[in-house]
Design a protein around this motif. Structure first.
Motif, PDB file in Angstrom:
ATOM      1  N   GLU A   1       0.914  -1.238  -0.119  1.00 46.12           N
ATOM      2  CA  GLU A   1       0.046  -0.033  -0.030  1.00 46.12           C
ATOM      3  C   GLU A   1       0.765   1.292   0.150  1.00 46.12           C
ATOM      4  OE1 GLU A   1      -4.164  -1.198   2.328  1.00 46.12           O
ATOM      5  OE2 GLU A   1      -2.428  -0.342   3.324  1.00 46.12           O
TER       6      GLU A   1
ATOM      7  N   GLN B   1       1.133   4.090  -2.813  1.00 43.55           N
ATOM      8  CA  GLN B   1       0.858   5.526  -2.606  1.00 43.55           C
ATOM      9  C   GLN B   1       2.069   6.348  -3.102  1.00 43.55           C
ATOM     10  OE1 GLN B   1      -0.813   6.371   1.404  1.00 43.55           O
ATOM     11  NE2 GLN B   1      -1.427   4.187   1.621  1.00 43.55           N
TER      12      GLN B   1
ATOM     13  N   SER C   1       2.279   6.040  -7.032  1.00 42.02           N
ATOM     14  CA  SER C   1       0.887   6.308  -7.843  1.00 42.02           C
ATOM     15  C   SER C   1       1.211   6.612  -9.223  1.00 42.02           C
ATOM     16  CB  SER C   1      -0.226   6.979  -7.176  1.00 42.02           C
ATOM     17  OG  SER C   1      -1.347   6.712  -7.848  1.00 42.02           O
TER      18      SER C   1
ATOM     19  N   LYS D   1      -9.120   0.766  -3.169  1.00 41.10           N
ATOM     20  CA  LYS D   1      -7.964   1.576  -2.708  1.00 41.10           C
ATOM     21  C   LYS D   1      -7.102   2.063  -3.933  1.00 41.10           C
ATOM     22  CE  LYS D   1      -7.510   0.431   2.023  1.00 41.10           C
ATOM     23  NZ  LYS D   1      -6.693  -0.266   3.173  1.00 41.10           N
TER      24      LYS D   1
ATOM     25  N   TRP E   1      -2.958   4.716  -6.661  1.00 44.39           N
ATOM     26  CA  TRP E   1      -3.816   4.877  -5.651  1.00 44.39           C
ATOM     27  C   TRP E   1      -4.937   5.781  -5.637  1.00 44.39           C
ATOM     28  CZ3 TRP E   1      -3.481   1.968  -1.434  1.00 44.39           C
ATOM     29  CH2 TRP E   1      -3.859   2.470  -0.235  1.00 44.39           C
TER      30      TRP E   1
END
Length: 90
Positions: free
Chosen positions: A20, A24, A27, A60, A71
């Motif tokens: 994740e 982020q 992205s 997400k 993201w």
């Protein structure tokens, strides 16, 4: 062992969080395979695919027409709308 799914593997929370955070920070930079190849820690591709599927299903991440991973989760906006009394979650 009866009742166990051999071959299925659930990624650990710290591994999901690492993916994740990487998405982020990057992205829109990588397609799926390149993203996997550039992660800070190596993992099996099947584990990576499981995480990507989870992140897509939970809203997400998304991929554009070229397959680039982006993201899209915005917790601040979710909080903003959650506090509105004229809106309801279903």
């Amino acid at each position: 062992m009866p009742g166990c799914n051999q071959g299925s593997h659930s990624p650990q929370l710290n591994t999901i969080q690492m993916v994740e955070e990487f998405i982020q920070e990057h992205s829109g930079e990588y397609k799926r395979r390149a993203l996997w190849e550039n992660l800070p820690k190596k993992m099996m591709y099947q584990t990576f695919k499981t995480i990507i599927e989870y992140l897509e299903e939970s809203g997400k991440i998304a991929s554009d027409s070229r397959g680039t991973i982006c993201w899209i989760h915005d917790p601040d906006m979710v909080r903003k709308y959650a506090m509105r009394e004229d809106l309801r979650f279903r």
